[in-house]
Motif scaffolding. Structure first.
Motif, PDB file in Angstrom:
ATOM      1  N   THR A  59       0.842  -1.188   0.000  1.00 53.85           N
ATOM      2  CA  THR A  59       0.000   0.000   0.000  1.00 53.85           C
ATOM      3  C   THR A  59       0.877   1.238   0.000  1.00 53.85           C
ATOM      4  OG1 THR A  59      -1.983   0.968   1.021  1.00 53.85           O
ATOM      5  CG2 THR A  59      -0.237   0.215   2.519  1.00 53.85           C
ATOM      6  N   ALA A 108      -3.324  -3.046  -1.700  1.00 51.58           N
ATOM      7  CA  ALA A 108      -4.340  -2.224  -1.036  1.00 51.58           C
ATOM      8  C   ALA A 108      -4.270  -0.840  -1.666  1.00 51.58           C
ATOM      9  CB  ALA A 108      -4.072  -2.155   0.474  1.00 51.58           C
ATOM     10  N   ASN A 110      -5.076   2.652  -2.072  1.00 48.68           N
ATOM     11  CA  ASN A 110      -5.643   3.636  -1.154  1.00 48.68           C
ATOM     12  C   ASN A 110      -5.832   5.023  -1.765  1.00 48.68           C
ATOM     13  OD1 ASN A 110      -2.679   3.423  -1.033  1.00 48.68           O
ATOM     14  ND2 ASN A 110      -2.824   5.264   0.217  1.00 48.68           N
ATOM     15  N   ILE A 128      -7.431  -5.030  -3.701  1.00 49.71           N
ATOM     16  CA  ILE A 128      -8.558  -4.428  -2.992  1.00 49.71           C
ATOM     17  C   ILE A 128      -8.400  -2.912  -3.097  1.00 49.71           C
ATOM     18  CG2 ILE A 128      -9.861  -4.333  -0.841  1.00 49.71           C
ATOM     19  CD1 ILE A 128      -9.591  -7.153  -1.960  1.00 49.71           C
ATOM     20  N   ALA A 130      -9.828   1.057  -2.297  1.00 47.42           N
ATOM     21  CA  ALA A 130     -10.686   1.944  -1.529  1.00 47.42           C
ATOM     22  C   ALA A 130     -11.668   2.615  -2.481  1.00 47.42           C
ATOM     23  CB  ALA A 130      -9.856   2.990  -0.802  1.00 47.42           C
ATOM     24  N   ASP A 190     -13.202   3.558   2.271  1.00 50.14           N
ATOM     25  CA  ASP A 190     -11.826   4.013   2.500  1.00 50.14           C
ATOM     26  C   ASP A 190     -11.293   3.596   3.867  1.00 50.14           C
ATOM     27  OD1 ASP A 190     -12.327   5.216   0.093  1.00 50.14           O
ATOM     28  OD2 ASP A 190     -11.652   7.205   0.691  1.00 50.14           O
ATOM     29  N   LEU A 193     -10.200  -0.247   4.318  1.00 50.04           N
ATOM     30  CA  LEU A 193      -9.285  -0.877   3.366  1.00 50.04           C
ATOM     31  C   LEU A 193      -8.276  -1.803   4.049  1.00 50.04           C
ATOM     32  CD1 LEU A 193      -8.208  -1.168   0.464  1.00 50.04           C
ATOM     33  CD2 LEU A 193      -6.770   0.834   0.897  1.00 50.04           C
ATOM     34  N   ARG A 196      -9.815  -4.788   5.868  1.00 49.32           N
ATOM     35  CA  ARG A 196     -10.233  -5.837   4.950  1.00 49.32           C
ATOM     36  C   ARG A 196      -9.038  -6.638   4.445  1.00 49.32           C
ATOM     37  NH1 ARG A 196     -12.511 -10.150   3.451  1.00 49.32           N
ATOM     38  NH2 ARG A 196     -12.912 -10.390   1.214  1.00 49.32           N
ATOM     39  N   CYS A 197      -7.963  -5.948   4.111  1.00 51.46           N
ATOM     40  CA  CYS A 197      -6.768  -6.646   3.621  1.00 51.46           C
ATOM     41  C   CYS A 197      -6.160  -7.533   4.702  1.00 51.46           C
ATOM     42  CB  CYS A 197      -5.749  -5.639   3.111  1.00 51.46           C
ATOM     43  SG  CYS A 197      -6.238  -4.828   1.570  1.00 51.46           S
TER      44      CYS A 197
END
Length: 266
Positions: A59, A108, A110, A128, A130, A190, A193, A196-197
């Motif tokens: 990320t 991720a 973002n 994934i 946001a 947002d 994020l 969830r990861c």
């Protein structure tokens, strides 16, 4: 959670079986310059040797995943062809290493994910995004071309027509548009994020390490040749896995005995 600095451009965080790599130059929107790419390559190679790590989350700090390369730095880098070639080879090596890794790489996304950031995304196993993320190619906006595999991985991910549209127009897709095109796996709020990861990484960590490697290998092979070649590769791979890797039998016995499987180490 453990944390340490890796140069100025990369932050490394550890939580159980998951390592999070944070691109850490938010003031520059986390450029993937030659130093950052070298740090990433060195880091993923080290992580590959750590059998306790099952997943790696990538990320960015601040409001971007990565807005791409260091455009100012390219001006001088282009004047040194051997140095530029070395940078490109390092970037290619990084993404190829991630694709072939036994670890599962989760992107991720973002914020802004452009050019080199998109190329980094394309080498990950799960993406994934946001809700506010924006994703595009952007190379042609500045007279550039994708040089870290983007021109080859992007059409394999979303089809040739969509890939050319994204490259030629410089459009920035919303997270939902990217989801519809098959460029991301899931879109979340947002503020959810990283949670969830982390949850996804924990779920993946319950799988057999040999199983994870096999799933990656089989899907990656589907992009490399003809359908016939891929089917033969699958047949041979699954036969070898089921007859030589104890985890395959352990999963079945655990199901029969109504218990959690106890998988071996990679």
């Amino acid at each position: 959670m453990g944390e340490r600095q890796h140069g100025d451009s990369l932050r490394i965080e550890r939580q159980e079986n998951c390592v999070t790599l944070v691109l850490n130059r938010p003031d520059k929107l986390n450029p993937l310059d030659r130093h950052t790419v070298a740090h990433l390559l060195e880091t993923v190679k080290a992580l590959e040797l750590d059998r306790t790590v099952h997943t790696v989350v990538l990320t960015g700090a601040g409001r971007a995943f990565s807005a791409g390369g260091d455009l100012d730095g390219y001006v001088s880098l282009y004047q040194d062809p051997p140095a530029f070639r070395f940078f490109l080879e390092n970037f290619h090596a990084l993404l190829a290493f991630m694709e072939g890794s036994s670890k599962i790489y989760i992107a991720a996304i973002n914020g802004a994910c452009v050019a080199g950031g998109l190329e980094l995304l394309l080498a990950c196993d799960v993406v994934i995004a946001a809700e506010s993320a924006k994703i595009g190619d952007g190379h042609l906006n500045f007279g550039q071309l994708p040089g870290a595999g983007g021109s080859q991985r992007l059409p394999r991910a979303i089809g040739a027509l969509r890939a050319k549209h994204l490259m030629l127009t410089g459009d920035m897709w919303t997270a939902r548009q990217a989801l519809d095109a098959g460029l991301v796996s899931e879109v979340v709020a947002d503020d959810a994020l990283l949670e969830r990861c982390t949850a996804l990484a924990a779920l993946i960590a319950t799988r057999s390490p040999a199983n994870l490697q096999g799933a990656k290998d089989l899907v990656n092979e589907s992009h490399r040749g003809s359908l016939e070649d891929g089917l033969l590769f699958e047949l041979q791979y699954v036969h070898r896995y089921a007859t030589t890797v104890p985890d395959a039998t352990e999963g079945l016995i655990a199901f029969r005995e109504k218990r959690k499987p106890i998988y071996g180490k990679p």
